[in-house]
Write a protein that holds these residues in place. Sequence first.
Motif, mmCIF file in Angstrom:
data_model
loop_
_atom_site.group_PDB
_atom_site.id
_atom_site.type_symbol
_atom_site.label_atom_id
_atom_site.label_comp_id
_atom_site.label_asym_id
_atom_site.label_seq_id
_atom_site.Cartn_x
_atom_site.Cartn_y
_atom_site.Cartn_z
ATOM 1 N N GLY A 49 -2.303 8.678 -7.367
ATOM 2 C CA GLY A 49 -2.637 7.999 -8.612
ATOM 3 C C GLY A 49 -4.069 7.507 -8.622
ATOM 4 N N ASN A 50 -4.298 6.412 -9.334
ATOM 5 C CA ASN A 50 -5.679 5.947 -9.474
ATOM 6 C C ASN A 50 -6.166 5.267 -8.191
ATOM 7 N N PHE A 51 -7.410 4.799 -8.226
ATOM 8 C CA PHE A 51 -8.033 4.278 -7.010
ATOM 9 C C PHE A 51 -8.356 2.793 -7.101
ATOM 10 N N ALA A 52 -7.676 2.104 -8.022
ATOM 11 C CA ALA A 52 -7.753 0.644 -8.103
ATOM 12 C C ALA A 52 -6.467 0.094 -7.498
ATOM 13 N N TYR A 53 -6.611 -0.719 -6.472
ATOM 14 C CA TYR A 53 -5.444 -1.114 -5.682
ATOM 15 C C TYR A 53 -5.108 -2.590 -5.841
ATOM 16 N N THR A 54 -3.837 -2.887 -5.671
ATOM 17 C CA THR A 54 -3.383 -4.282 -5.693
ATOM 18 C C THR A 54 -3.825 -4.975 -4.418
ATOM 19 N N ASP A 55 -3.703 -6.288 -4.410
ATOM 20 C CA ASP A 55 -4.048 -7.041 -3.200
ATOM 21 C C ASP A 55 -3.193 -6.595 -2.017
ATOM 22 N N ALA A 56 -1.922 -6.331 -2.276
ATOM 23 C CA ALA A 56 -1.026 -5.896 -1.198
ATOM 24 C C ALA A 56 -1.443 -4.522 -0.662
ATOM 25 N N GLU A 57 -1.822 -3.629 -1.569
ATOM 26 C CA GLU A 57 -2.268 -2.295 -1.139
ATOM 27 C C GLU A 57 -3.566 -2.376 -0.347
ATOM 28 N N PHE A 58 -4.449 -3.266 -0.762
ATOM 29 C CA PHE A 58 -5.706 -3.442 -0.026
ATOM 30 C C PHE A 58 -5.440 -3.981 1.375
ATOM 31 N N GLU A 59 -4.513 -4.911 1.488
ATOM 32 C CA GLU A 59 -4.150 -5.435 2.814
ATOM 33 C C GLU A 59 -3.554 -4.319 3.679
ATOM 34 N N GLN A 60 -2.764 -3.454 3.072
ATOM 35 C CA GLN A 60 -2.193 -2.315 3.802
ATOM 36 C C GLN A 60 -3.302 -1.414 4.332
ATOM 37 N N MET A 61 -4.320 -1.162 3.525
ATOM 38 C CA MET A 61 -5.444 -0.324 3.955
ATOM 39 C C MET A 61 -6.158 -0.942 5.150
ATOM 40 N N LYS A 62 -6.325 -2.244 5.123
ATOM 41 C CA LYS A 62 -6.982 -2.917 6.257
ATOM 42 C C LYS A 62 -6.149 -2.790 7.529
ATOM 43 N N LEU A 63 -4.852 -2.977 7.401
ATOM 44 C CA LEU A 63 -3.977 -2.868 8.573
ATOM 45 C C LEU A 63 -3.972 -1.450 9.139
ATOM 46 N N GLU A 64 -4.028 -0.459 8.257
ATOM 47 C CA GLU A 64 -4.051 0.934 8.723
ATOM 48 C C GLU A 64 -5.331 1.230 9.496
ATOM 49 N N ILE A 65 -6.454 0.759 9.006
ATOM 50 C CA ILE A 65 -7.708 0.984 9.734
ATOM 51 C C ILE A 65 -7.649 0.350 11.114
ATOM 52 N N ILE A 66 -7.157 -0.862 11.197
ATOM 53 C CA ILE A 66 -7.048 -1.543 12.497
ATOM 54 C C ILE A 66 -6.156 -0.750 13.448
ATOM 55 N N ALA A 67 -5.044 -0.240 12.930
ATOM 56 C CA ALA A 67 -4.108 0.513 13.776
ATOM 57 C C ALA A 67 -4.708 1.844 14.228
ATOM 58 N N PHE A 68 -5.317 2.578 13.296
ATOM 59 C CA PHE A 68 -5.851 3.901 13.633
ATOM 60 C C PHE A 68 -7.050 3.817 14.573
ATOM 61 N N LYS A 69 -7.797 2.730 14.517
ATOM 62 C CA LYS A 69 -8.939 2.581 15.434
ATOM 63 C C LYS A 69 -8.484 2.643 16.893
ATOM 64 N N LYS A 70 -7.280 2.187 17.139
ATOM 65 C CA LYS A 70 -6.751 2.167 18.513
ATOM 66 C C LYS A 70 -6.463 3.571 19.033
ATOM 67 N N LEU A 71 -6.368 4.542 18.124
ATOM 68 C CA LEU A 71 -6.071 5.925 18.524
ATOM 69 C C LEU A 71 -7.337 6.730 18.817
ATOM 70 N N LYS A 72 -8.476 6.056 18.743
ATOM 71 C CA LYS A 72 -9.761 6.716 19.020
ATOM 72 C C LYS A 72 -10.021 7.890 18.060
ATOM 73 N N VAL A 73 -9.730 7.642 16.783
ATOM 74 C CA VAL A 73 -10.149 8.607 15.765
ATOM 75 C C VAL A 73 -11.672 8.516 15.651
ATOM 76 N N ASN A 74 -12.264 9.380 14.843
ATOM 77 C CA ASN A 74 -13.726 9.414 14.767
ATOM 78 C C ASN A 74 -14.294 8.893 13.456
ATOM 79 N N GLY A 75 -13.430 8.607 12.483
ATOM 80 C CA GLY A 75 -13.925 8.095 11.220
ATOM 81 C C GLY A 75 -12.803 7.919 10.218
#
Length: 222
Positions: free
Chosen positions: A63-89
């Motif tokens: 869908g669109n690319f304007a996110y709710t506060d809850a969706e934005f918090e989810q995005m932050k948590l995903e970045i924190i989690a994926f960083k631990k897997l040594k992804v590159n970007g």
Amino acid sequence: MNKLEIACFNLTSAVIAQENGADRVELCAGFEVGGTSPSFETTQKVRALITIDLNVMIRPRGGNFAYTDAEFEQMKLEIIAFKKLKVNGFVFGILNEDNSINTIQNAELVNLAKPFPCTFHRAFDEVSNVFQSLEEIIECGFQTILTSGQAKNVVDGANQLAELVLKASNRITIMPGGSLRAENLMSVQEKTKATFYHSSAIIDGSETANADEIRALKSILK
């Protein structure tokens, strides 16, 4: 040598991408909506099997690319989690309701992702002021913009892509993507003078990259 990123929607595609010369994998789920965040488990498996660069999409839904506060918090948590897997970007893009760049939220995610680089994805093709948006995305700290030139595909958007490459002036990488295939890559490359290209390399109606297509794409890139 110009480079190739393959959008991969499953583990098999990621392995095929590496085996056939891709320079980077963009890992996603949600093929039917143009890409969403992959699962942690799938990303972990892909990271264990490939050594080329692995960028992960951060997008909570289609869908669109304007996110709710809850969706934005989810995005932050995903970045924190994926960083631990040594992804590159990471690959994401947040707009306001009027399709302008949400500079506050994007900059926050870019900072959270550090030291890993971030790509602003094809939300860029929805923005209302393309060249103002380019400057705002640079200011947010992104290193790449994935775009079709605001057209339905890279062929139709080639003139806009060429202008974006010029205006970016080595401050950010403009990466053409959107129905990019071996059959049109040469003309897009000649017109845009871009240095990094993006394709799913899917040519058979499946959700899996085609090995022959990846090799053909790589053979054209000079």
